[in-house]
Design an enzyme around this catalytic site. Structure first.
Site, PDB file in Angstrom:
ATOM      1  N   LEU A  14       0.840  -1.203   0.000  1.00 26.68           N
ATOM      2  CA  LEU A  14       0.000   0.000   0.000  1.00 26.68           C
ATOM      3  C   LEU A  14       0.875   1.254   0.000  1.00 26.68           C
ATOM      4  CD1 LEU A  14      -2.925  -0.909   2.425  1.00 26.68           C
ATOM      5  CD2 LEU A  14      -2.888  -0.953  -0.064  1.00 26.68           C
ATOM      6  N   HIS A  15       1.510   1.529  -1.152  1.00 28.17           N
ATOM      7  CA  HIS A  15       2.269   2.777  -1.290  1.00 28.17           C
ATOM      8  C   HIS A  15       1.293   3.880  -1.689  1.00 28.17           C
ATOM      9  CE1 HIS A  15       2.350   2.689  -5.742  1.00 28.17           C
ATOM     10  NE2 HIS A  15       2.383   1.378  -5.576  1.00 28.17           N
ATOM     11  N   LEU A  16       1.783   5.029  -2.067  1.00 27.10           N
ATOM     12  CA  LEU A  16       0.936   6.212  -2.221  1.00 27.10           C
ATOM     13  C   LEU A  16      -0.247   6.037  -3.171  1.00 27.10           C
ATOM     14  CD1 LEU A  16       0.483   9.071  -1.310  1.00 27.10           C
ATOM     15  CD2 LEU A  16       2.019   9.852  -3.101  1.00 27.10           C
TER      16      LEU A  16
END
Length: 87
Positions: A14-16
């Site tokens: 769950l990166h940006l």
């Protein structure tokens, strides 16, 4: 209150970008939407909270929805996560 466990399938976790998509989906509902991961919990409507959880590919989170539209919220968010959140 209802909850369901789901595994993150995104190769980079769950990166940006996927965190933003998750938050955008969560904001469509009136319910309080959080998720539990390891020993903590995060507000699914806050990008900073989601990013701060440091969720990686293959990690299992438990989505928790509480409110008048909790069933629709849980169904929508589980489907979004299982589809890869746009990736």
């Amino acid at each position: 209150m209802i909850s369901q466990k789901v595994t993150i399938k995104n190769p980079t976790g769950l990166h940006l970008r996927p965190a933003g998509i998750l938050c955008k989906e969560a904001m469509k509902f009136k319910s309080l939407i959080t998720f539990r991961f390891r020993d903590g919990s995060a507000n699914a409507k806050s990008v900073l909270s989601v990013l701060g959880a440091c969720v990686k590919c293959g990690d299992e989170i438990e989505l928790v929805c509480e409110g008048e539209d909790e069933e629709a919220a849980l169904e929508t968010l589980v489907a979004a996560i299982e589809s890869g959140l746009g990736e």
